[in-house]
Scaffold this motif. Structure first.
Motif, PDB file in Angstrom:
ATOM      1  N   GLY A  64      37.988  51.160  62.056  1.00 17.28           N
ATOM      2  CA  GLY A  64      38.807  50.536  61.034  1.00 17.28           C
ATOM      3  C   GLY A  64      38.022  49.916  59.887  1.00 17.28           C
ATOM      4  N   GLU A  65      36.696  50.075  59.891  1.00 16.28           N
ATOM      5  CA  GLU A  65      35.834  49.519  58.843  1.00 16.28           C
ATOM      6  C   GLU A  65      35.158  50.649  58.071  1.00 16.28           C
ATOM      7  OE1 GLU A  65      35.214  46.172  58.240  1.00 16.28           O
ATOM      8  OE2 GLU A  65      36.731  45.659  59.742  1.00 16.28           O
ATOM      9  N   ILE A  66      34.992  50.462  56.777  1.00 13.21           N
ATOM     10  CA  ILE A  66      34.229  51.424  55.979  1.00 13.21           C
ATOM     11  C   ILE A  66      32.751  51.244  56.311  1.00 13.21           C
ATOM     12  CG2 ILE A  66      33.533  52.098  53.646  1.00 13.21           C
ATOM     13  CD1 ILE A  66      36.332  51.152  52.725  1.00 13.21           C
ATOM     14  N   THR A  67      32.127  52.317  56.784  1.00 18.53           N
ATOM     15  CA  THR A  67      30.710  52.245  57.147  1.00 18.53           C
ATOM     16  C   THR A  67      29.806  52.916  56.122  1.00 18.53           C
ATOM     17  OG1 THR A  67      30.926  54.241  58.506  1.00 18.53           O
ATOM     18  CG2 THR A  67      31.200  52.114  59.615  1.00 18.53           C
ATOM     19  N   GLN A  68      30.386  53.743  55.285  1.00 25.91           N
ATOM     20  CA  GLN A  68      29.604  54.416  54.255  1.00 25.91           C
ATOM     21  C   GLN A  68      30.528  54.776  53.097  1.00 25.91           C
ATOM     22  OE1 GLN A  68      27.752  58.066  55.544  1.00 25.91           O
ATOM     23  NE2 GLN A  68      26.348  58.090  53.826  1.00 25.91           N
ATOM     24  N   ALA A  69      30.017  54.636  51.880  1.00 29.16           N
ATOM     25  CA  ALA A  69      30.784  55.022  50.686  1.00 29.16           C
ATOM     26  C   ALA A  69      29.858  55.787  49.749  1.00 29.16           C
ATOM     27  CB  ALA A  69      31.343  53.795  49.986  1.00 29.16           C
ATOM     28  N   ARG A  70      30.418  56.757  49.070  1.00 29.76           N
ATOM     29  CA  ARG A  70      29.630  57.575  48.141  1.00 29.76           C
ATOM     30  C   ARG A  70      30.490  57.896  46.930  1.00 29.76           C
ATOM     31  NH1 ARG A  70      26.491  63.210  49.427  1.00 29.76           N
ATOM     32  NH2 ARG A  70      26.476  63.941  47.288  1.00 29.76           N
ATOM     33  N   LEU A  71      29.922  57.707  45.742  1.00 31.51           N
ATOM     34  CA  LEU A  71      30.607  58.019  44.493  1.00 31.51           C
ATOM     35  C   LEU A  71      29.902  59.194  43.833  1.00 31.51           C
ATOM     36  CD1 LEU A  71      32.727  57.240  42.322  1.00 31.51           C
ATOM     37  CD2 LEU A  71      30.948  55.801  41.299  1.00 31.51           C
ATOM     38  N   ASP A  72      30.647  60.234  43.524  1.00 28.32           N
ATOM     39  CA  ASP A  72      30.096  61.413  42.855  1.00 28.32           C
ATOM     40  C   ASP A  72      30.807  61.611  41.521  1.00 28.32           C
ATOM     41  OD1 ASP A  72      28.232  62.599  44.873  1.00 28.32           O
ATOM     42  OD2 ASP A  72      30.071  62.627  46.067  1.00 28.32           O
ATOM     43  N   TYR A  73      30.024  61.936  40.494  1.00 24.36           N
ATOM     44  CA  TYR A  73      30.586  62.221  39.176  1.00 24.36           C
ATOM     45  C   TYR A  73      29.653  63.136  38.415  1.00 24.36           C
ATOM     46  CZ  TYR A  73      27.376  58.524  37.726  1.00 24.36           C
ATOM     47  OH  TYR A  73      26.268  57.755  37.516  1.00 24.36           O
ATOM     48  N   ASP A  74      30.174  63.742  37.374  1.00 21.12           N
ATOM     49  CA  ASP A  74      29.438  64.716  36.575  1.00 21.12           C
ATOM     50  C   ASP A  74      28.897  64.051  35.313  1.00 21.12           C
ATOM     51  OD1 ASP A  74      28.452  66.894  35.219  1.00 21.12           O
ATOM     52  OD2 ASP A  74      30.380  67.911  35.006  1.00 21.12           O
ATOM     53  N   ALA A  75      27.715  63.449  35.415  1.00 18.49           N
ATOM     54  CA  ALA A  75      27.113  62.769  34.269  1.00 18.49           C
ATOM     55  C   ALA A  75      26.785  63.765  33.159  1.00 18.49           C
ATOM     56  CB  ALA A  75      25.859  62.017  34.696  1.00 18.49           C
ATOM     57  N   GLY A  76      26.378  64.970  33.527  1.00 18.21           N
ATOM     58  CA  GLY A  76      26.084  65.991  32.522  1.00 18.21           C
ATOM     59  C   GLY A  76      27.313  66.386  31.735  1.00 18.21           C
ATOM     60  N   GLY A  77      28.447  66.469  32.418  1.00 21.84           N
ATOM     61  CA  GLY A  77      29.694  66.787  31.738  1.00 21.84           C
ATOM     62  C   GLY A  77      30.095  65.688  30.768  1.00 21.84           C
ATOM     63  N   LEU A  78      29.877  64.429  31.168  1.00 16.30           N
ATOM     64  CA  LEU A  78      30.179  63.315  30.268  1.00 16.30           C
ATOM     65  C   LEU A  78      29.288  63.371  29.046  1.00 16.30           C
ATOM     66  CD1 LEU A  78      31.587  60.679  29.544  1.00 16.30           C
ATOM     67  CD2 LEU A  78      29.853  59.480  30.910  1.00 16.30           C
ATOM     68  N   ARG A  79      28.011  63.621  29.258  1.00 15.66           N
ATOM     69  CA  ARG A  79      27.089  63.715  28.119  1.00 15.66           C
ATOM     70  C   ARG A  79      27.500  64.860  27.196  1.00 15.66           C
ATOM     71  NH1 ARG A  79      20.516  63.758  27.904  1.00 15.66           N
ATOM     72  NH2 ARG A  79      20.457  63.442  25.667  1.00 15.66           N
ATOM     73  N   GLY A  80      27.887  65.980  27.778  1.00 17.08           N
ATOM     74  CA  GLY A  80      28.344  67.110  26.969  1.00 17.08           C
ATOM     75  C   GLY A  80      29.562  66.761  26.142  1.00 17.08           C
ATOM     76  N   THR A  81      30.487  65.990  26.726  1.00 14.88           N
ATOM     77  CA  THR A  81      31.668  65.551  25.989  1.00 14.88           C
ATOM     78  C   THR A  81      31.273  64.663  24.822  1.00 14.88           C
ATOM     79  OG1 THR A  81      33.046  65.661  27.964  1.00 14.88           O
ATOM     80  CG2 THR A  81      33.838  64.269  26.176  1.00 14.88           C
ATOM     81  N   LEU A  82      30.336  63.748  25.052  1.00 17.71           N
ATOM     82  CA  LEU A  82      29.909  62.833  23.998  1.00 17.71           C
ATOM     83  C   LEU A  82      29.186  63.563  22.879  1.00 17.71           C
ATOM     84  CD1 LEU A  82      28.585  59.841  26.126  1.00 17.71           C
ATOM     85  CD2 LEU A  82      30.827  60.112  25.057  1.00 17.71           C
ATOM     86  N   CYS A  83      28.453  64.615  23.213  1.00 14.44           N
ATOM     87  CA  CYS A  83      27.666  65.353  22.227  1.00 14.44           C
ATOM     88  C   CYS A  83      28.480  66.458  21.543  1.00 14.44           C
ATOM     89  CB  CYS A  83      26.457  65.991  22.889  1.00 14.44           C
ATOM     90  SG  CYS A  83      25.310  64.834  23.636  1.00 14.44           S
ATOM     91  N   ALA A  84      29.631  66.803  22.064  1.00 12.30           N
ATOM     92  CA  ALA A  84      30.379  67.975  21.586  1.00 12.30           C
ATOM     93  C   ALA A  84      30.686  67.913  20.095  1.00 12.30           C
ATOM     94  CB  ALA A  84      31.674  68.134  22.378  1.00 12.30           C
ATOM     95  N   GLU A  85      31.112  66.754  19.610  1.00 10.13           N
ATOM     96  CA  GLU A  85      31.467  66.659  18.197  1.00 10.13           C
ATOM     97  C   GLU A  85      30.245  66.889  17.314  1.00 10.13           C
ATOM     98  OE1 GLU A  85      32.636  62.967  15.638  1.00 10.13           O
ATOM     99  OE2 GLU A  85      34.421  63.705  16.683  1.00 10.13           O
ATOM    100  N   ARG A  86      29.116  66.293  17.682  1.00  9.41           N
ATOM    101  CA  ARG A  86      27.892  66.465  16.894  1.00  9.41           C
ATOM    102  C   ARG A  86      27.434  67.916  16.943  1.00  9.41           C
ATOM    103  NH1 ARG A  86      22.987  66.398  18.716  1.00  9.41           N
ATOM    104  NH2 ARG A  86      23.469  65.243  20.597  1.00  9.41           N
ATOM    105  N   ILE A  87      27.529  68.537  18.099  1.00  6.77           N
ATOM    106  CA  ILE A  87      27.117  69.938  18.244  1.00  6.77           C
ATOM    107  C   ILE A  87      28.039  70.842  17.430  1.00  6.77           C
ATOM    108  CG2 ILE A  87      26.962  71.840  19.893  1.00  6.77           C
ATOM    109  CD1 ILE A  87      26.007  69.672  21.941  1.00  6.77           C
ATOM    110  N   ASP A  88      29.354  70.576  17.480  1.00  4.54           N
ATOM    111  CA  ASP A  88      30.313  71.372  16.698  1.00  4.54           C
ATOM    112  C   ASP A  88      30.006  71.268  15.209  1.00  4.54           C
ATOM    113  OD1 ASP A  88      31.604  72.182  18.974  1.00  4.54           O
ATOM    114  OD2 ASP A  88      33.269  70.770  18.773  1.00  4.54           O
ATOM    115  N   GLU A  89      29.722  70.052  14.730  1.00  2.00           N
ATOM    116  CA  GLU A  89      29.409  69.873  13.316  1.00  2.00           C
ATOM    117  C   GLU A  89      28.146  70.640  12.942  1.00  2.00           C
ATOM    118  OE1 GLU A  89      29.165  65.682  12.697  1.00  2.00           O
ATOM    119  OE2 GLU A  89      31.321  65.389  12.903  1.00  2.00           O
TER     120      GLU A  89
END
Length: 90
Positions: free
Chosen positions: A50-75
């Motif tokens: 009944g207790e959380i013994t392990q937690a893990r967070l996964d995310y796509d940092a590269g995808g976020l960076r790509g989103t942030l850079c997309a406008e500059r790259i498009d220009e």
């Protein structure tokens, strides 16, 4: 935060969601754009007694960076296409 999926059994749980915000500060060296951004994330838990013994967070940092850079790259791409049409590189 928008929930995408939630999966639970006796010893594990996983929660997939979209985390969102506004690009209001410098991130990955990119100046703030003021644009909304979202990033898919998954948090996984291992549960024992009944207790959380392990937690893990996964995310796509590269995808976020790509989103942030997309406008500059498009220009930059638009500028390149314009110069190719005229034969002049600026």
């Amino acid at each position: 935060m928008d929930r995408v999926a939630l999966v639970v059994d006796d010893s594990h749980a996983a929660y997939e969601f979209l985390f969102g915000g506004v690009h209001s500060g410098s991130l990955y060296g990119e100046a703030p754009t003021g644009r909304p951004v979202t990033m898919p994330m998954v948090v996984s838990y291992q549960v024992h007694g009944g207790e959380i013994t392990q937690a893990r967070l996964d995310y796509d940092a590269g995808g976020l960076r790509g989103t942030l850079c997309a406008e500059r790259i498009d220009e930059a791409g638009d500028q390149l296409l314009s110069s190719e049409r005229t034969g002049v590189l600026s």
